[in-house]
Write a protein that holds these residues in place. Structure first.
Motif, PDB file in Angstrom:
ATOM      1  N   LEU A 167       0.840  -1.191   0.000  1.00  0.00           N
ATOM      2  CA  LEU A 167       0.000   0.000   0.000  1.00  0.00           C
ATOM      3  C   LEU A 167       0.879   1.247   0.000  1.00  0.00           C
ATOM      4  CD1 LEU A 167      -2.678  -0.972   2.699  1.00  0.00           C
ATOM      5  CD2 LEU A 167      -2.600  -1.580   0.271  1.00  0.00           C
ATOM      6  N   ASP A 168       0.552   2.184  -0.857  1.00  0.00           N
ATOM      7  CA  ASP A 168       1.280   3.453  -0.931  1.00  0.00           C
ATOM      8  C   ASP A 168       1.265   4.114   0.446  1.00  0.00           C
ATOM      9  OD1 ASP A 168       1.887   6.256  -1.299  1.00  0.00           O
ATOM     10  OD2 ASP A 168       1.536   5.977  -3.443  1.00  0.00           O
ATOM     11  N   ALA A 169       2.454   4.437   0.983  1.00  0.00           N
ATOM     12  CA  ALA A 169       2.550   5.003   2.331  1.00  0.00           C
ATOM     13  C   ALA A 169       1.998   6.420   2.405  1.00  0.00           C
ATOM     14  CB  ALA A 169       4.005   4.986   2.803  1.00  0.00           C
ATOM     15  N   ASN A 170       1.801   7.062   1.264  1.00  0.00           N
ATOM     16  CA  ASN A 170       1.258   8.428   1.253  1.00  0.00           C
ATOM     17  C   ASN A 170      -0.246   8.435   1.013  1.00  0.00           C
ATOM     18  OD1 ASN A 170       3.776   9.834   1.667  1.00  0.00           O
ATOM     19  ND2 ASN A 170       4.308   9.334  -0.448  1.00  0.00           N
ATOM     20  N   THR A 171      -0.708   7.655   0.028  1.00  0.00           N
ATOM     21  CA  THR A 171      -2.142   7.655  -0.307  1.00  0.00           C
ATOM     22  C   THR A 171      -2.904   6.531   0.374  1.00  0.00           C
ATOM     23  OG1 THR A 171      -1.859   6.211  -2.238  1.00  0.00           O
ATOM     24  CG2 THR A 171      -1.568   8.592  -2.588  1.00  0.00           C
ATOM     25  N   TYR A 172      -2.200   5.514   0.830  1.00  0.00           N
ATOM     26  CA  TYR A 172      -2.778   4.302   1.448  1.00  0.00           C
ATOM     27  C   TYR A 172      -3.583   3.462   0.443  1.00  0.00           C
ATOM     28  CZ  TYR A 172      -1.255   5.995   5.964  1.00  0.00           C
ATOM     29  OH  TYR A 172      -0.471   6.425   7.016  1.00  0.00           O
ATOM     30  N   LEU A 173      -3.433   3.736  -0.851  1.00  0.00           N
ATOM     31  CA  LEU A 173      -4.071   2.933  -1.886  1.00  0.00           C
ATOM     32  C   LEU A 173      -3.156   1.785  -2.292  1.00  0.00           C
ATOM     33  CD1 LEU A 173      -5.506   5.804  -4.104  1.00  0.00           C
ATOM     34  CD2 LEU A 173      -6.795   4.330  -2.559  1.00  0.00           C
ATOM     35  N   GLU A 174      -3.755   0.724  -2.780  1.00  0.00           N
ATOM     36  CA  GLU A 174      -2.974  -0.450  -3.183  1.00  0.00           C
ATOM     37  C   GLU A 174      -2.150  -0.138  -4.429  1.00  0.00           C
ATOM     38  OE1 GLU A 174      -7.202  -1.015  -4.821  1.00  0.00           O
ATOM     39  OE2 GLU A 174      -6.217  -0.180  -3.059  1.00  0.00           O
ATOM     40  N   THR A 175      -0.932  -0.643  -4.433  1.00  0.00           N
ATOM     41  CA  THR A 175      -0.042  -0.491  -5.584  1.00  0.00           C
ATOM     42  C   THR A 175       0.192  -1.826  -6.268  1.00  0.00           C
ATOM     43  OG1 THR A 175       1.099   1.385  -4.572  1.00  0.00           O
ATOM     44  CG2 THR A 175       2.272   0.215  -6.308  1.00  0.00           C
ATOM     45  N   LYS A 176       0.326  -2.861  -5.432  1.00  0.00           N
ATOM     46  CA  LYS A 176       0.650  -4.189  -5.952  1.00  0.00           C
ATOM     47  C   LYS A 176       0.247  -5.230  -4.918  1.00  0.00           C
ATOM     48  CE  LYS A 176       4.824  -7.013  -6.602  1.00  0.00           C
ATOM     49  NZ  LYS A 176       6.306  -7.022  -6.577  1.00  0.00           N
ATOM     50  N   TYR A 177      -0.034  -6.444  -5.391  1.00  0.00           N
ATOM     51  CA  TYR A 177      -0.129  -7.563  -4.454  1.00  0.00           C
ATOM     52  C   TYR A 177       0.322  -8.847  -5.120  1.00  0.00           C
ATOM     53  CZ  TYR A 177      -4.583  -9.930  -5.909  1.00  0.00           C
ATOM     54  OH  TYR A 177      -5.573 -10.644  -6.553  1.00  0.00           O
ATOM     55  N   ALA A 185      -5.746 -24.195 -14.978  1.00  0.00           N
ATOM     56  CA  ALA A 185      -6.232 -24.826 -13.747  1.00  0.00           C
ATOM     57  C   ALA A 185      -5.118 -25.238 -12.791  1.00  0.00           C
ATOM     58  CB  ALA A 185      -7.121 -26.028 -14.064  1.00  0.00           C
ATOM     59  N   SER A 186      -3.878 -24.846 -13.052  1.00  0.00           N
ATOM     60  CA  SER A 186      -2.758 -25.174 -12.168  1.00  0.00           C
ATOM     61  C   SER A 186      -2.289 -23.919 -11.438  1.00  0.00           C
ATOM     62  CB  SER A 186      -1.597 -25.767 -12.958  1.00  0.00           C
ATOM     63  OG  SER A 186      -1.980 -26.995 -13.566  1.00  0.00           O
ATOM     64  N   GLU A 187      -2.022 -24.057 -10.127  1.00  0.00           N
ATOM     65  CA  GLU A 187      -1.617 -22.911  -9.314  1.00  0.00           C
ATOM     66  C   GLU A 187      -0.200 -22.454  -9.644  1.00  0.00           C
ATOM     67  OE1 GLU A 187      -3.850 -22.357  -5.113  1.00  0.00           O
ATOM     68  OE2 GLU A 187      -2.215 -23.804  -5.150  1.00  0.00           O
ATOM     69  N   MET A 188      -0.007 -21.133  -9.552  1.00  0.00           N
ATOM     70  CA  MET A 188       1.310 -20.540  -9.725  1.00  0.00           C
ATOM     71  C   MET A 188       1.304 -19.135  -9.131  1.00  0.00           C
ATOM     72  SD  MET A 188       1.270 -19.890 -13.796  1.00  0.00           S
ATOM     73  CE  MET A 188       1.275 -21.664 -14.005  1.00  0.00           C
ATOM     74  N   PRO A 189       2.481 -18.597  -8.794  1.00  0.00           N
ATOM     75  CA  PRO A 189       2.533 -17.254  -8.205  1.00  0.00           C
ATOM     76  C   PRO A 189       2.191 -16.180  -9.240  1.00  0.00           C
ATOM     77  CG  PRO A 189       4.747 -18.103  -8.569  1.00  0.00           C
ATOM     78  CD  PRO A 189       3.801 -19.233  -8.857  1.00  0.00           C
ATOM     79  N   SER A 190       1.641 -15.075  -8.740  1.00  0.00           N
ATOM     80  CA  SER A 190       1.289 -13.969  -9.639  1.00  0.00           C
ATOM     81  C   SER A 190       1.574 -12.643  -8.956  1.00  0.00           C
ATOM     82  CB  SER A 190      -0.186 -14.039 -10.024  1.00  0.00           C
ATOM     83  OG  SER A 190      -1.009 -13.659  -8.924  1.00  0.00           O
ATOM     84  N   GLU A 191       1.687 -11.599  -9.763  1.00  0.00           N
ATOM     85  CA  GLU A 191       1.803 -10.226  -9.284  1.00  0.00           C
ATOM     86  C   GLU A 191       0.732  -9.388  -9.976  1.00  0.00           C
ATOM     87  OE1 GLU A 191       6.534  -9.695  -8.219  1.00  0.00           O
ATOM     88  OE2 GLU A 191       5.835  -9.137 -10.223  1.00  0.00           O
ATOM     89  N   GLU A 210      -3.294  -4.771 -13.942  1.00  0.00           N
ATOM     90  CA  GLU A 210      -2.441  -5.649 -14.747  1.00  0.00           C
ATOM     91  C   GLU A 210      -1.936  -6.791 -13.882  1.00  0.00           C
ATOM     92  OE1 GLU A 210       1.419  -5.526 -17.778  1.00  0.00           O
ATOM     93  OE2 GLU A 210       0.940  -3.788 -16.528  1.00  0.00           O
ATOM     94  N   ARG A 211      -2.047  -7.999 -14.421  1.00  0.00           N
ATOM     95  CA  ARG A 211      -1.624  -9.181 -13.664  1.00  0.00           C
ATOM     96  C   ARG A 211      -0.634  -9.996 -14.497  1.00  0.00           C
ATOM     97  NH1 ARG A 211      -6.113 -10.459 -12.178  1.00  0.00           N
ATOM     98  NH2 ARG A 211      -5.946  -9.880  -9.981  1.00  0.00           N
ATOM     99  N   THR A 212       0.466 -10.395 -13.869  1.00  0.00           N
ATOM    100  CA  THR A 212       1.457 -11.231 -14.545  1.00  0.00           C
ATOM    101  C   THR A 212       1.622 -12.531 -13.771  1.00  0.00           C
ATOM    102  OG1 THR A 212       3.307 -10.237 -13.333  1.00  0.00           O
ATOM    103  CG2 THR A 212       2.702  -9.226 -15.421  1.00  0.00           C
ATOM    104  N   PHE A 213       1.726 -13.625 -14.491  1.00  0.00           N
ATOM    105  CA  PHE A 213       1.988 -14.936 -13.887  1.00  0.00           C
ATOM    106  C   PHE A 213       2.605 -15.823 -14.952  1.00  0.00           C
ATOM    107  CE2 PHE A 213      -2.344 -14.527 -15.341  1.00  0.00           C
ATOM    108  CZ  PHE A 213      -2.618 -15.686 -16.055  1.00  0.00           C
ATOM    109  N   TRP A 214       3.653 -16.506 -14.552  1.00  0.00           N
ATOM    110  CA  TRP A 214       4.450 -17.303 -15.472  1.00  0.00           C
ATOM    111  C   TRP A 214       4.830 -16.425 -16.658  1.00  0.00           C
ATOM    112  CZ3 TRP A 214       3.194 -21.203 -19.699  1.00  0.00           C
ATOM    113  CH2 TRP A 214       4.290 -22.022 -19.954  1.00  0.00           C
ATOM    114  N   GLN A 215       4.449 -16.799 -17.898  1.00  0.00           N
ATOM    115  CA  GLN A 215       4.737 -15.964 -19.064  1.00  0.00           C
ATOM    116  C   GLN A 215       3.505 -15.177 -19.513  1.00  0.00           C
ATOM    117  OE1 GLN A 215       6.144 -18.883 -21.893  1.00  0.00           O
ATOM    118  NE2 GLN A 215       8.198 -18.951 -20.993  1.00  0.00           N
ATOM    119  N   ARG A 216       2.486 -15.163 -18.679  1.00  0.00           N
ATOM    120  CA  ARG A 216       1.227 -14.521 -19.052  1.00  0.00           C
ATOM    121  C   ARG A 216       1.188 -13.070 -18.589  1.00  0.00           C
ATOM    122  NH1 ARG A 216       0.379 -18.760 -22.300  1.00  0.00           N
ATOM    123  NH2 ARG A 216      -0.258 -20.651 -21.202  1.00  0.00           N
TER     124      ARG A 216
END
Length: 387
Positions: A167-177, A185-191, A210-216
């Motif tokens: 969370l942005d320390a100034n605005t308190y809005l989400e930046t990334k998770y 159907a297979s689990e993998m990490p994402s950003e 925007e979401r990235t996972f594996w090569q997607r």
């Protein structure tokens, strides 16, 4: 003595103080985060949400739409590359039509996909009323993210899955998770990254995700958000596959007249019974029928569709002889014909369902002793819908 007790209490308090401050930090950060989004009072008035915009996958940008509810229900219609995908979730279980799996009909989602659909079902972030949802939040610390000061929170969902939020320390809005996602159907990490926050009826919502996972790489660009539209709960009902829908005329409670083919070449009535035919699963139709010829017999008949052979598969379980027979067949014009030739037995049995109306149908049984070259009439069951 009093001084020693005071020193002991002070020492214990000093040990607990960091944890108390961390707890306070978590609640303070979350409170400011919610306020930055428009405040809890406004969000508590949101019961449903409809989102439309553009969704990019496999370098193809197409329209998408999604509906969400306060209770965690979710329905989406989107284009994933060249295929149209439907997603539905009731807050616990869900289904999807995803041709990328080479499955043309609706299927239930697995536990990894349930976690993903729960994430998709959130109005914004999972911190709103997180305790009521059974989630837990831990303050990790303050870090730098691409030159930006951020608070890092670790969220453990009620299903045990963990996510790390920045969370942005100034605005308190989400930046990334960071979270678990699925690909085929297979689990993998994402950003997941957030940007372009806009006000909708006083609620601040990211219009770029925007979401990235594996090569997607998946990009959602929201164009419009409607607050509190009508949500149709029938969207959440998993649809039957098209082949099974054709058998829906069999469903119901029936009065059954039983006849046998006599040596005189006519049908002779041998009794009456009743039958109940119902869907025991989305794509399984099952009949339970009892009758007595010489001895009482309970028969269970299940109707499904075999994707591999492209034919209907019918199984018949007879409790009297403990026999289990498998039949295959398909529609021939208006009639539904199936036999047990798939079992390669000496005697073939064929059933034909004909004379279909809203009030009933006729099931005729034939027998062949020459592998289907010639057929002899055996029995007839006339089904009349019970009033």
């Amino acid at each position: 003595m009093t001084k020693k007790i005071y020193q002991l209490v002070l020492f214990c308090f000093s040990l607990c103080l960091p944890n108390l401050l961390i707890a306070e930090n978590v609640e303070t950060i979350i409170a400011k985060h919610i306020e930055a989004h428009g405040g809890l009072e406004k969000w508590n008035k949101v019961e449903t949400m409809k989102i439309t915009g553009q969704f990019t996958a496999f370098s193809i940008e197409k329209d998408f739409m999604a509906w969400k509810t306060r209770s965690g229900e979710y329905y989406a219609d989107l284009q994933l590359g060249q295929h149209r995908v439907i997603e539905a979730f009731d807050g616990k279980k869900g289904w999807t039509i995803d041709p990328w799996q080479e499955i043309s009909y609706a299927r239930r989602i697995n536990t990894g996909e349930e976690n993903v659909f729960a994430q998709k079902a959130e109005f914004t972030t999972p911190f709103f009323n997180y305790k009521e949802k059974g989630h837990q939040v831990e303050f990790i610390g303050k870090e730098k993210l691409e030159g930006l000061d951020v608070f890092v929170l670790n969220l453990t969902r009620s299903n045990g899955k963990t996510e790390k939020w920045y969370l942005d320390a100034n605005t308190y809005l989400e930046t990334k998770y960071e979270s678990k996602w699925v690909d085929f159907a297979s689990e993998m990490p994402s950003e997941t990254f957030f940007d372009d926050f806009r006000s909708v009826d006083g609620l601040l919502i990211p219009f770029f995700v925007e979401r990235t996972f594996w090569q997607r790489d998946r990009v959602m660009q929201i164009e419009n958000i409607e607050i509190n539209p009508t949500f149709d709960n029938t969207w959440l009902i998993m649809p039957k596959r098209e082949e099974i829908k054709k058998l829906a005329f069999l469903e119901g409670k029936w009065d059954v007249k039983m006849e046998t083919w006599s040596r005189r070449g006519t049908w002779r009535e041998i009794g009456q019974t009743d039958s109940n035919i119902d869907f025991t699963a989305t794509n399984i139709l099952q009949e339970k029928i009892k009758f007595e010829l010489t001895f009482p017999i309970d028969v269970t008949i299940s109707y499904t569709f075999n994707e591999t052979t492209g034919k209907y598969r019918i199984s018949l379980l007879d409790d009297y002889t403990s026999s289990f027979e498998v039949f295959e067949g398909d529609f021939s014009g208006q009639d539904f014909v199936f036999d047990n030739s798939v079992e390669k037995k000496e005697t073939y049995i064929q059933f034909t369902i004909s004379n279909k109306t809203d009030k009933g149908f006729i099931l005729t049984k034939k027998i062949s002793h020459d592998q289907g070259k010639t057929w002899q009439k055996s029995d007839k069951f006339t089904y009349t819908r019970s009033e």
